[in-house]
Scaffold this motif. Structure first.
Motif, short mmCIF file in Angstrom:
data_model
loop_
_atom_site.label_atom_id
_atom_site.label_comp_id
_atom_site.label_asym_id
_atom_site.label_seq_id
_atom_site.Cartn_x
_atom_site.Cartn_y
_atom_site.Cartn_z
N PRO A 1 0.80 -1.22 0.00
CA PRO A 1 0.00 0.00 0.00
C PRO A 1 0.84 1.28 0.00
O PRO A 1 0.40 2.30 -0.53
N ASP A 2 2.04 1.23 0.55
CA ASP A 2 2.89 2.42 0.55
C ASP A 2 3.30 2.81 -0.86
O ASP A 2 3.25 3.98 -1.24
N ALA A 3 3.72 1.83 -1.66
CA ALA A 3 4.12 2.11 -3.05
C ALA A 3 2.92 2.55 -3.87
O ALA A 3 3.02 3.49 -4.66
N LEU A 4 1.78 1.89 -3.67
CA LEU A 4 0.58 2.28 -4.40
C LEU A 4 0.18 3.70 -4.03
O LEU A 4 -0.17 4.50 -4.90
N PHE A 5 0.24 4.03 -2.76
CA PHE A 5 -0.09 5.38 -2.28
C PHE A 5 0.78 6.42 -2.98
O PHE A 5 0.28 7.41 -3.52
N THR A 6 2.08 6.19 -3.01
CA THR A 6 3.00 7.15 -3.64
C THR A 6 2.68 7.30 -5.12
O THR A 6 2.58 8.42 -5.63
N ARG A 7 2.50 6.20 -5.81
CA ARG A 7 2.17 6.22 -7.24
C ARG A 7 0.88 6.99 -7.48
O ARG A 7 0.79 7.83 -8.39
N ALA A 8 -0.14 6.74 -6.67
CA ALA A 8 -1.44 7.37 -6.85
C ALA A 8 -1.40 8.87 -6.57
O ALA A 8 -2.00 9.66 -7.29
N VAL B 1 1.19 10.86 -6.87
CA VAL B 1 1.90 11.47 -7.99
C VAL B 1 0.96 11.62 -9.19
O VAL B 1 1.03 12.60 -9.93
N ALA B 2 0.06 10.65 -9.36
CA ALA B 2 -0.88 10.68 -10.49
C ALA B 2 -2.09 11.57 -10.23
O ALA B 2 -2.94 11.71 -11.10
N GLY B 3 -2.18 12.18 -9.05
CA GLY B 3 -3.26 13.12 -8.78
C GLY B 3 -4.36 12.67 -7.84
O GLY B 3 -5.37 13.36 -7.70
N ALA B 4 -4.20 11.53 -7.18
CA ALA B 4 -5.21 11.08 -6.22
C ALA B 4 -5.25 12.04 -5.03
O ALA B 4 -4.25 12.62 -4.64
N THR B 5 -6.42 12.18 -4.45
CA THR B 5 -6.60 12.97 -3.24
C THR B 5 -6.39 12.05 -2.05
O THR B 5 -6.92 10.93 -2.01
N VAL B 6 -5.62 12.50 -1.08
CA VAL B 6 -5.32 11.70 0.10
C VAL B 6 -6.48 11.77 1.09
O VAL B 6 -6.88 12.85 1.51
N GLY B 7 -7.00 10.61 1.44
CA GLY B 7 -8.00 10.51 2.49
C GLY B 7 -7.34 10.14 3.81
O GLY B 7 -7.65 10.66 4.86
N ARG B 8 -6.38 9.21 3.72
CA ARG B 8 -5.62 8.78 4.89
C ARG B 8 -4.30 8.18 4.39
O ARG B 8 -4.29 7.31 3.51
N GLU B 9 -3.21 8.63 4.94
CA GLU B 9 -1.91 8.10 4.56
C GLU B 9 -1.77 6.66 5.05
O GLU B 9 -2.49 6.25 5.96
N PRO B 10 -0.84 5.90 4.48
CA PRO B 10 -0.67 4.51 4.91
C PRO B 10 -0.39 4.43 6.41
O PRO B 10 0.38 5.21 6.96
N GLU B 11 -1.07 3.46 7.05
CA GLU B 11 -0.89 3.26 8.48
C GLU B 11 -1.20 1.81 8.82
O GLU B 11 -1.93 1.13 8.09
N ALA B 12 -0.65 1.36 9.94
CA ALA B 12 -0.93 0.02 10.45
C ALA B 12 -2.26 0.06 11.18
O ALA B 12 -2.59 1.05 11.84
N GLY C 1 -5.18 -2.06 13.78
CA GLY C 1 -5.20 -2.95 14.93
C GLY C 1 -5.47 -4.40 14.56
O GLY C 1 -5.35 -5.29 15.39
N TYR C 2 -5.85 -4.67 13.32
CA TYR C 2 -6.15 -6.04 12.90
C TYR C 2 -5.10 -6.59 11.94
O TYR C 2 -5.34 -7.53 11.18
N GLY C 3 -3.89 -5.99 11.98
CA GLY C 3 -2.76 -6.56 11.25
C GLY C 3 -2.62 -6.16 9.80
O GLY C 3 -1.85 -6.77 9.06
N SER C 4 -3.33 -5.14 9.37
CA SER C 4 -3.24 -4.70 7.98
C SER C 4 -2.46 -3.39 7.91
O SER C 4 -2.30 -2.68 8.91
N ARG C 5 -1.99 -3.08 6.75
CA ARG C 5 -1.43 -1.76 6.46
C ARG C 5 -2.31 -1.20 5.36
O ARG C 5 -2.52 -1.85 4.32
N GLU C 6 -2.87 0.01 5.57
CA GLU C 6 -3.88 0.53 4.67
C GLU C 6 -3.73 2.02 4.43
O GLU C 6 -3.13 2.74 5.25
N CYS C 7 -4.30 2.46 3.32
CA CYS C 7 -4.40 3.88 3.02
C CYS C 7 -5.75 4.13 2.37
O CYS C 7 -6.41 3.20 1.93
N LEU C 8 -6.15 5.39 2.32
CA LEU C 8 -7.40 5.77 1.69
C LEU C 8 -7.12 6.87 0.68
O LEU C 8 -6.48 7.87 1.00
N LEU C 9 -7.60 6.67 -0.56
CA LEU C 9 -7.39 7.62 -1.64
C LEU C 9 -8.72 7.89 -2.33
O LEU C 9 -9.59 7.02 -2.39
#
Length: 133
Positions: A84-91, A93-104, A106-114
């Motif tokens: 998700p970190d690489a996808l976040f950076t790519r997105a 750069v391509a103009g996605a609006t950030v909803g939430r930066e990548p974060e860990a 409590g249920y073991g996932s790493r996620e971001c919102l775009l």
């Protein structure tokens, strides 16, 4: 054993479907499988997600006879990805609006919102869901 082909297809409508298709391919990494259009009006598009599944979309129509009257910008999806970190950076750069930066989580996932240019919410993360019984 090969996984079955997707049988559930999330769908969305777009004000500018050709631009949204390009964005989803370029920013997020979806793969264009089929686009049926007349000029800038997309009647049907199918985009595959590299890890499985995909979405279908088309142009919003300004007609009361529309049999699938979804409003552009009201879609949301959780999409499994390995990095998700690489996808976040790519997105971004391509103009996605950030909803939430990548974060860990409590249920073991790493996620971001775009958000895409139409305002749809896309959560990308490593959580693959619970195993089926």
């Amino acid at each position: 054993m090969t996984a079955p082909a997707p049988q559930v297809w999330p769908t969305l409508r777009a004000t500018d479907a050709p631009a949204l298709i390009r964005f989803l391919v370029d920013a997020f990494g979806f793969e264009e499988v089929a686009v049926m259009a007349d000029g800038d009006t997309v009647h049907h598009a199918q985009l595959a997600w590299p890890l499985g599944g995909g979405v279908m979309l088309g142009s919003a129509r300004q007609s009361d006879a529309d049999r699938w009257p979804l409003r552009p910008g009201t879609f949301g999806a959780y999409v499994v990805c390995d990095d998700p970190d690489a996808l976040f950076t790519r997105a971004v750069v391509a103009g996605a609006t950030v909803g939430r930066e990548p974060e860990a989580t409590g249920y073991g996932s790493r996620e971001c919102l775009l958000l895409d240019p139409e305002g749809n919410h896309w959560s990308f993360g490593t959580y693959r869901g619970e195993p089926r019984p």
